[in-house]
Design a protein around this motif. Sequence first.
Motif, PDB file in Angstrom:
ATOM      1  N   ILE A  60       0.840  -1.205   0.000  1.00  0.00           N
ATOM      2  CA  ILE A  60       0.000   0.000   0.000  1.00  0.00           C
ATOM      3  C   ILE A  60       0.873   1.252   0.000  1.00  0.00           C
ATOM      4  O   ILE A  60       0.638   2.190  -0.761  1.00  0.00           O
ATOM      5  CB  ILE A  60      -0.965  -0.011   1.208  1.00  0.00           C
ATOM      6  CG1 ILE A  60      -2.055  -1.060   0.984  1.00  0.00           C
ATOM      7  CG2 ILE A  60      -1.592   1.372   1.428  1.00  0.00           C
ATOM      8  CD1 ILE A  60      -2.922  -1.318   2.190  1.00  0.00           C
ATOM      9  N   MET A  61       1.896   1.273   0.833  1.00  0.00           N
ATOM     10  CA  MET A  61       2.762   2.455   0.921  1.00  0.00           C
ATOM     11  C   MET A  61       3.536   2.680  -0.379  1.00  0.00           C
ATOM     12  O   MET A  61       3.767   3.818  -0.775  1.00  0.00           O
ATOM     13  CB  MET A  61       3.714   2.320   2.111  1.00  0.00           C
ATOM     14  CG  MET A  61       2.980   2.412   3.430  1.00  0.00           C
ATOM     15  SD  MET A  61       3.941   2.307   4.965  1.00  0.00           S
ATOM     16  CE  MET A  61       5.553   1.866   4.560  1.00  0.00           C
ATOM     17  N   GLU A  62       3.947   1.610  -1.047  1.00  0.00           N
ATOM     18  CA  GLU A  62       4.784   1.747  -2.241  1.00  0.00           C
ATOM     19  C   GLU A  62       3.989   1.867  -3.542  1.00  0.00           C
ATOM     20  O   GLU A  62       4.417   2.564  -4.461  1.00  0.00           O
ATOM     21  CB  GLU A  62       5.732   0.549  -2.363  1.00  0.00           C
ATOM     22  CG  GLU A  62       6.798   0.503  -1.297  1.00  0.00           C
ATOM     23  CD  GLU A  62       7.673  -0.744  -1.403  1.00  0.00           C
ATOM     24  OE1 GLU A  62       7.390  -1.616  -2.250  1.00  0.00           O
ATOM     25  OE2 GLU A  62       8.635  -0.836  -0.627  1.00  0.00           O
ATOM     26  N   ARG A  63       2.862   1.182  -3.650  1.00  0.00           N
ATOM     27  CA  ARG A  63       2.211   1.055  -4.958  1.00  0.00           C
ATOM     28  C   ARG A  63       0.760   1.524  -5.029  1.00  0.00           C
ATOM     29  O   ARG A  63       0.177   1.518  -6.105  1.00  0.00           O
ATOM     30  CB  ARG A  63       2.262  -0.413  -5.398  1.00  0.00           C
ATOM     31  CG  ARG A  63       3.679  -0.910  -5.540  1.00  0.00           C
ATOM     32  CD  ARG A  63       3.701  -2.314  -6.018  1.00  0.00           C
ATOM     33  NE  ARG A  63       5.077  -2.800  -6.039  1.00  0.00           N
ATOM     34  CZ  ARG A  63       5.411  -4.041  -6.106  1.00  0.00           C
ATOM     35  NH1 ARG A  63       4.492  -4.965  -6.179  1.00  0.00           N
ATOM     36  NH2 ARG A  63       6.672  -4.397  -6.104  1.00  0.00           N
ATOM     37  N   MET A  64       0.152   1.906  -3.910  1.00  0.00           N
ATOM     38  CA  MET A  64      -1.266   2.283  -3.932  1.00  0.00           C
ATOM     39  C   MET A  64      -1.440   3.618  -4.654  1.00  0.00           C
ATOM     40  O   MET A  64      -0.741   4.584  -4.373  1.00  0.00           O
ATOM     41  CB  MET A  64      -1.816   2.375  -2.520  1.00  0.00           C
ATOM     42  CG  MET A  64      -3.300   2.683  -2.462  1.00  0.00           C
ATOM     43  SD  MET A  64      -4.327   1.446  -3.264  1.00  0.00           S
ATOM     44  CE  MET A  64      -4.539   0.294  -1.953  1.00  0.00           C
ATOM     45  N   THR A  65      -2.361   3.616  -5.617  1.00  0.00           N
ATOM     46  CA  THR A  65      -2.694   4.839  -6.338  1.00  0.00           C
ATOM     47  C   THR A  65      -4.163   5.148  -6.082  1.00  0.00           C
ATOM     48  O   THR A  65      -4.904   4.333  -5.506  1.00  0.00           O
ATOM     49  CB  THR A  65      -2.467   4.668  -7.854  1.00  0.00           C
ATOM     50  OG1 THR A  65      -3.365   3.654  -8.335  1.00  0.00           O
ATOM     51  CG2 THR A  65      -1.032   4.303  -8.160  1.00  0.00           C
ATOM     52  N   PHE A  66      -4.595   6.307  -6.551  1.00  0.00           N
ATOM     53  CA  PHE A  66      -5.992   6.701  -6.384  1.00  0.00           C
ATOM     54  C   PHE A  66      -6.916   5.707  -7.098  1.00  0.00           C
ATOM     55  O   PHE A  66      -7.938   5.294  -6.550  1.00  0.00           O
ATOM     56  CB  PHE A  66      -6.206   8.122  -6.920  1.00  0.00           C
ATOM     57  CG  PHE A  66      -7.614   8.599  -6.768  1.00  0.00           C
ATOM     58  CD1 PHE A  66      -8.114   8.933  -5.524  1.00  0.00           C
ATOM     59  CD2 PHE A  66      -8.439   8.694  -7.878  1.00  0.00           C
ATOM     60  CE1 PHE A  66      -9.424   9.367  -5.384  1.00  0.00           C
ATOM     61  CE2 PHE A  66      -9.752   9.119  -7.748  1.00  0.00           C
ATOM     62  CZ  PHE A  66     -10.249   9.469  -6.493  1.00  0.00           C
ATOM     63  N   THR A  67      -6.542   5.309  -8.290  1.00  0.00           N
ATOM     64  CA  THR A  67      -7.354   4.361  -9.063  1.00  0.00           C
ATOM     65  C   THR A  67      -7.465   3.025  -8.342  1.00  0.00           C
ATOM     66  O   THR A  67      -8.558   2.445  -8.252  1.00  0.00           O
ATOM     67  CB  THR A  67      -6.740   4.148 -10.461  1.00  0.00           C
ATOM     68  OG1 THR A  67      -6.600   5.411 -11.092  1.00  0.00           O
ATOM     69  CG2 THR A  67      -7.601   3.244 -11.310  1.00  0.00           C
ATOM     70  N   LYS A  68      -6.353   2.547  -7.809  1.00  0.00           N
ATOM     71  CA  LYS A  68      -6.372   1.279  -7.074  1.00  0.00           C
ATOM     72  C   LYS A  68      -7.217   1.401  -5.819  1.00  0.00           C
ATOM     73  O   LYS A  68      -7.919   0.460  -5.447  1.00  0.00           O
ATOM     74  CB  LYS A  68      -4.957   0.825  -6.745  1.00  0.00           C
ATOM     75  CG  LYS A  68      -4.173   0.391  -7.969  1.00  0.00           C
ATOM     76  CD  LYS A  68      -2.746   0.021  -7.624  1.00  0.00           C
ATOM     77  CE  LYS A  68      -1.958  -0.340  -8.885  1.00  0.00           C
ATOM     78  NZ  LYS A  68      -0.551  -0.592  -8.602  1.00  0.00           N
ATOM     79  N   SER A  69      -7.173   2.561  -5.158  1.00  0.00           N
ATOM     80  CA  SER A  69      -8.001   2.791  -3.973  1.00  0.00           C
ATOM     81  C   SER A  69      -9.481   2.717  -4.336  1.00  0.00           C
ATOM     82  O   SER A  69     -10.278   2.111  -3.615  1.00  0.00           O
ATOM     83  CB  SER A  69      -7.698   4.154  -3.348  1.00  0.00           C
ATOM     84  OG  SER A  69      -6.380   4.232  -2.938  1.00  0.00           O
ATOM     85  N   LEU A  70      -9.829   3.344  -5.458  1.00  0.00           N
ATOM     86  CA  LEU A  70     -11.225   3.289  -5.904  1.00  0.00           C
ATOM     87  C   LEU A  70     -11.649   1.863  -6.224  1.00  0.00           C
ATOM     88  O   LEU A  70     -12.779   1.455  -5.919  1.00  0.00           O
ATOM     89  CB  LEU A  70     -11.430   4.186  -7.126  1.00  0.00           C
ATOM     90  CG  LEU A  70     -11.418   5.691  -6.868  1.00  0.00           C
ATOM     91  CD1 LEU A  70     -11.594   6.456  -8.179  1.00  0.00           C
ATOM     92  CD2 LEU A  70     -12.496   6.081  -5.879  1.00  0.00           C
ATOM     93  N   LEU A  71     -10.757   1.083  -6.818  1.00  0.00           N
ATOM     94  CA  LEU A  71     -11.079  -0.311  -7.131  1.00  0.00           C
ATOM     95  C   LEU A  71     -11.285  -1.132  -5.859  1.00  0.00           C
ATOM     96  O   LEU A  71     -12.181  -1.983  -5.801  1.00  0.00           O
ATOM     97  CB  LEU A  71      -9.985  -0.935  -7.997  1.00  0.00           C
ATOM     98  CG  LEU A  71      -9.974  -0.503  -9.454  1.00  0.00           C
ATOM     99  CD1 LEU A  71      -8.742  -1.043 -10.164  1.00  0.00           C
ATOM    100  CD2 LEU A  71     -11.239  -0.949 -10.155  1.00  0.00           C
TER     101      LEU A  71
END
Length: 180
Positions: A60-71
């Motif tokens: 989560i700290m390294e790769r989480m993006t806004f799009t991934k959060s929405l998914l």
Amino acid sequence: GAAQSYIFIGKTQHDLGASSNQLLVAYTPYCFFLLMLLSPLDTLLPKKNPDIADNAIIWIMERMTFTKSLLVIFSGCIGLLVSLSTFLLIKETSPLTYNIVGHAKTICILVSGVVFFEDKITSKKFVGIVVALSGMIWYGQIKLRLRKESERGKKKPDVEQSVMLDNLNLEASCNNEKMS
């Protein structure tokens, strides 16, 4: 495991006289806190692929993006809808019918994989589909026969209620054996 949980859901819903929405609202906080407690166990799992982060927190700290959060949020909402549909179906039918619908869903997934994605159908998959379809057809025939008999005035016990009673009796006898 799963069949017992369906029976438990149906029994709880019937005993409490709760609607599907009430049951969903009551059960969701328990699931949330259980997952919050169990999620850190992810750090203890062995790392099989060096390209994958050590655990979910690092990912989560390294790769989480806004799009991934929405998914992730969208996936959670879909999960709530699946739970709601489970409760609705079990309330209106029975745990056994819900189990049959689950098998039908699995068959649809397997067949759509073959049709749309050119997935190979192995003999094991084919036999599984045939056995599951045979069971569903047999179950449907029994339900139709029982419905026709009850419409004619012959009050025979419902197969689903008999199965639920058998499961409850089995659980009660197991509990009695443990107490002895």
